[in-house]
Scaffold this motif. Sequence first.
Motif, PDB file in Angstrom:
ATOM      1  N   ALA A 145     -20.767  47.591 -24.482  1.00 39.29           N
ATOM      2  CA  ALA A 145     -21.902  46.881 -24.011  1.00 39.29           C
ATOM      3  C   ALA A 145     -21.732  45.545 -24.609  1.00 39.29           C
ATOM      4  O   ALA A 145     -21.992  44.274 -24.108  1.00 39.29           O
ATOM      5  CB  ALA A 145     -23.417  47.454 -24.482  1.00 39.29           C
ATOM      6  N   SER A 146     -21.472  45.306 -26.062  1.00 36.88           N
ATOM      7  CA  SER A 146     -21.485  43.934 -26.617  1.00 36.88           C
ATOM      8  C   SER A 146     -20.206  43.202 -26.013  1.00 36.88           C
ATOM      9  O   SER A 146     -20.344  42.112 -25.790  1.00 36.88           O
ATOM     10  CB  SER A 146     -20.750  44.206 -28.153  1.00 36.88           C
ATOM     11  OG  SER A 146     -21.903  44.770 -28.602  1.00 36.88           O
ATOM     12  N   LEU A 170     -18.971  43.528 -22.605  1.00 36.48           N
ATOM     13  CA  LEU A 170     -19.837  42.923 -21.431  1.00 36.48           C
ATOM     14  C   LEU A 170     -20.413  41.900 -21.480  1.00 36.48           C
ATOM     15  O   LEU A 170     -20.310  40.696 -20.817  1.00 36.48           O
ATOM     16  CB  LEU A 170     -20.425  44.164 -20.687  1.00 36.48           C
ATOM     17  CG  LEU A 170     -19.669  45.283 -20.127  1.00 36.48           C
ATOM     18  CD1 LEU A 170     -20.503  46.423 -19.460  1.00 36.48           C
ATOM     19  CD2 LEU A 170     -18.437  44.916 -19.227  1.00 36.48           C
ATOM     20  N   ALA A 171     -21.401  41.763 -22.515  1.00 32.13           N
ATOM     21  CA  ALA A 171     -22.433  40.724 -22.984  1.00 32.13           C
ATOM     22  C   ALA A 171     -21.563  39.361 -23.224  1.00 32.13           C
ATOM     23  O   ALA A 171     -21.604  38.321 -22.985  1.00 32.13           O
ATOM     24  CB  ALA A 171     -23.117  41.050 -23.901  1.00 32.13           C
ATOM     25  N   VAL A 208     -19.855  37.658 -20.218  1.00 35.32           N
ATOM     26  CA  VAL A 208     -20.817  36.837 -19.591  1.00 35.32           C
ATOM     27  C   VAL A 208     -21.047  35.719 -20.125  1.00 35.32           C
ATOM     28  O   VAL A 208     -21.021  34.736 -19.733  1.00 35.32           O
ATOM     29  CB  VAL A 208     -22.259  37.754 -19.407  1.00 35.32           C
ATOM     30  CG1 VAL A 208     -23.466  36.780 -18.915  1.00 35.32           C
ATOM     31  CG2 VAL A 208     -22.174  39.024 -18.477  1.00 35.32           C
ATOM     32  N   LYS A 209     -21.311  35.827 -21.491  1.00 34.88           N
ATOM     33  CA  LYS A 209     -21.446  34.489 -22.408  1.00 34.88           C
ATOM     34  C   LYS A 209     -20.408  33.599 -22.055  1.00 34.88           C
ATOM     35  O   LYS A 209     -20.524  32.426 -21.983  1.00 34.88           O
ATOM     36  CB  LYS A 209     -21.753  35.082 -23.652  1.00 34.88           C
ATOM     37  CG  LYS A 209     -22.657  33.855 -24.681  1.00 34.88           C
ATOM     38  CD  LYS A 209     -22.812  34.556 -26.079  1.00 34.88           C
ATOM     39  CE  LYS A 209     -23.746  33.581 -26.551  1.00 34.88           C
ATOM     40  NZ  LYS A 209     -24.297  34.143 -27.821  1.00 34.88           N
ATOM     41  N   LEU A 213     -26.470  27.440 -14.674  1.00 33.84           N
ATOM     42  CA  LEU A 213     -25.935  28.321 -15.769  1.00 33.84           C
ATOM     43  C   LEU A 213     -26.620  29.624 -15.777  1.00 33.84           C
ATOM     44  O   LEU A 213     -26.069  30.634 -16.002  1.00 33.84           O
ATOM     45  CB  LEU A 213     -25.920  27.572 -16.949  1.00 33.84           C
ATOM     46  CG  LEU A 213     -25.810  28.450 -18.264  1.00 33.84           C
ATOM     47  CD1 LEU A 213     -24.319  28.656 -18.515  1.00 33.84           C
ATOM     48  CD2 LEU A 213     -26.128  27.556 -19.635  1.00 33.84           C
ATOM     49  N   GLU A 214     -27.804  29.524 -15.471  1.00 33.11           N
ATOM     50  CA  GLU A 214     -28.706  30.748 -15.505  1.00 33.11           C
ATOM     51  C   GLU A 214     -28.402  31.570 -14.318  1.00 33.11           C
ATOM     52  O   GLU A 214     -28.419  32.766 -14.393  1.00 33.11           O
ATOM     53  CB  GLU A 214     -30.207  30.207 -15.584  1.00 33.11           C
ATOM     54  CG  GLU A 214     -30.808  29.733 -16.798  1.00 33.11           C
ATOM     55  CD  GLU A 214     -30.291  28.375 -17.095  1.00 33.11           C
ATOM     56  OE1 GLU A 214     -29.777  27.704 -16.234  1.00 33.11           O
ATOM     57  OE2 GLU A 214     -30.225  27.806 -18.204  1.00 33.11           O
ATOM     58  N   GLU A 252     -25.272  33.340 -14.982  1.00 34.21           N
ATOM     59  CA  GLU A 252     -25.589  34.255 -16.257  1.00 34.21           C
ATOM     60  C   GLU A 252     -26.309  35.628 -15.390  1.00 34.21           C
ATOM     61  O   GLU A 252     -25.761  36.821 -15.680  1.00 34.21           O
ATOM     62  CB  GLU A 252     -26.442  33.853 -17.234  1.00 34.21           C
ATOM     63  CG  GLU A 252     -25.847  33.002 -18.037  1.00 34.21           C
ATOM     64  CD  GLU A 252     -26.816  32.267 -18.936  1.00 34.21           C
ATOM     65  OE1 GLU A 252     -26.166  31.567 -20.135  1.00 34.21           O
ATOM     66  OE2 GLU A 252     -28.012  32.162 -18.811  1.00 34.21           O
ATOM     67  N   LEU A 253     -27.050  35.333 -14.647  1.00 37.60           N
ATOM     68  CA  LEU A 253     -27.793  36.474 -13.816  1.00 37.60           C
ATOM     69  C   LEU A 253     -26.872  37.237 -12.799  1.00 37.60           C
ATOM     70  O   LEU A 253     -26.773  38.493 -12.980  1.00 37.60           O
ATOM     71  CB  LEU A 253     -29.076  36.072 -12.994  1.00 37.60           C
ATOM     72  CG  LEU A 253     -29.677  36.970 -12.344  1.00 37.60           C
ATOM     73  CD1 LEU A 253     -31.317  36.649 -12.293  1.00 37.60           C
ATOM     74  CD2 LEU A 253     -29.551  37.045 -10.698  1.00 37.60           C
ATOM     75  N   THR A 273     -24.152  39.056 -15.142  1.00 41.49           N
ATOM     76  CA  THR A 273     -24.726  40.381 -15.864  1.00 41.49           C
ATOM     77  C   THR A 273     -24.738  41.434 -14.916  1.00 41.49           C
ATOM     78  O   THR A 273     -24.391  42.609 -15.333  1.00 41.49           O
ATOM     79  CB  THR A 273     -25.966  39.931 -16.427  1.00 41.49           C
ATOM     80  OG1 THR A 273     -25.977  38.669 -17.477  1.00 41.49           O
ATOM     81  CG2 THR A 273     -26.626  41.136 -16.800  1.00 41.49           C
TER      82      THR A 273
END
Lengths: 211, 211
Positions: free
Chosen positions: B118-119, B121-122, B125-126, B151-152, B155-156, B159
């Motif tokens: 999970a970290s 994948l996060a 994305v970051k 940017l948002e 991210e969406l 994710t």
Amino acid sequence: MVRTVKQPDIRKAEIISAARRLFQTRDYERTTMQDVMNDLGIAKGTIYYYFPSKEDLLNAVIDQMAGETFDRMQSVVDNAGGNALERIRQLIAAGNIADDNPEVMAQIHNPKNAGMHASMLAAAVKISAPLYARVIQQGCEEGLFEVDAPLEAAELILTSVQFLLDTGIYQWTEEDLTRRAAALPGLIETILKAQPGSFQFLIQQEHGSSK
Amino acid sequence: MVRTVKQPDIRKAEIISAARRLFQTRDYERTTMQDVMNDLGIAKGTIYYYFPSKEDLLNAVIDQMAGETFDRMQSVVDNAGGNALERIRQLIAAGNIADDNPEVMAQIHNPKNAGMHASMLAAAVKISAPLYARVIQQGCEEGLFEVDAPLEAAELILTSVQFLLDTGIYQWTEEDLTRRAAALPGLIETILKAQPGSFQFLIQQEHGSSK
């Protein structure tokens, strides 16, 4: 001496409820399996038969919380009045698992539980998406939204909200969180083709639940 | 006997590269810290100084893979020609961390590594969202997209793609995956206000990378 033999399901539920109460009142780390046994007056063999470890017990507590949350949400979908936007607000409120269970939630956010945490977020999306999809479908019929794939749209939005705004999964700064939270209503309005401003209430919501 | 003393950064990179090669060729589970020591001819004290456990070493291997992926993506953003849609295709291809590293990826997908997964994948994305945001911005200037918050939005979308289509995090059925993958192009087109069909290539892409 007469031993009370209870039905397995009832016994199991009793153990989970006792553990949940203890985790909340005296802190997860400091609660031992012995504390749960003492609380219920049950033998070591009984508790370990159902839950081989404290982590298994925490998992069961989370499942119980998730089940209750789902029931509240299901009830909103079945019974709440109002248009789709009003029902989404109620669904969000009903789906807030965190407020009643701060200690258990703190435990879930502990980095060492990141795997369980990710699975829990995924499970939350999986069970709540079909409920949101029904309300999105209602919104389409009311002319508030225009969505070809309500279930997939719900999954996409919920996944983003759950994972992107979760500081347990992402190590976001306060600034990052604020920036995302601010953009979210506009993005959801775009996805659902809703009137601009329809989802501005989320920002209020977000602040309310992050206390 | 003369001991070779290497610069810490060089030594560390050597250990990571050797571990990565061994994880890939002889399987993570069967590779031991001793194997890595033998491969490089280094002492126990040296490897454990940099990596207290095999898990730390796996984390470092993943960081190295992620760094290389980011460099490839950065190079696409800096150098690739074509319009925004063509550059997004190239970004996706450059961002595919999995194909070169099947064994490490299998390890990441092991349920016991769900937290690390999970970290990761996060983190993916970051680091990749700002690159996608630049290309989305280009697409707005070209009239292909219309996005208020590039940017948002990136991210969406990222994710959702990362988490929703990941069978390590979600226990999806094949049917669920197919349903989502089929809906994704339409959802992305809605978010970016792109022409219908612009992102149909993603379905091809998805099948290509899931082999």
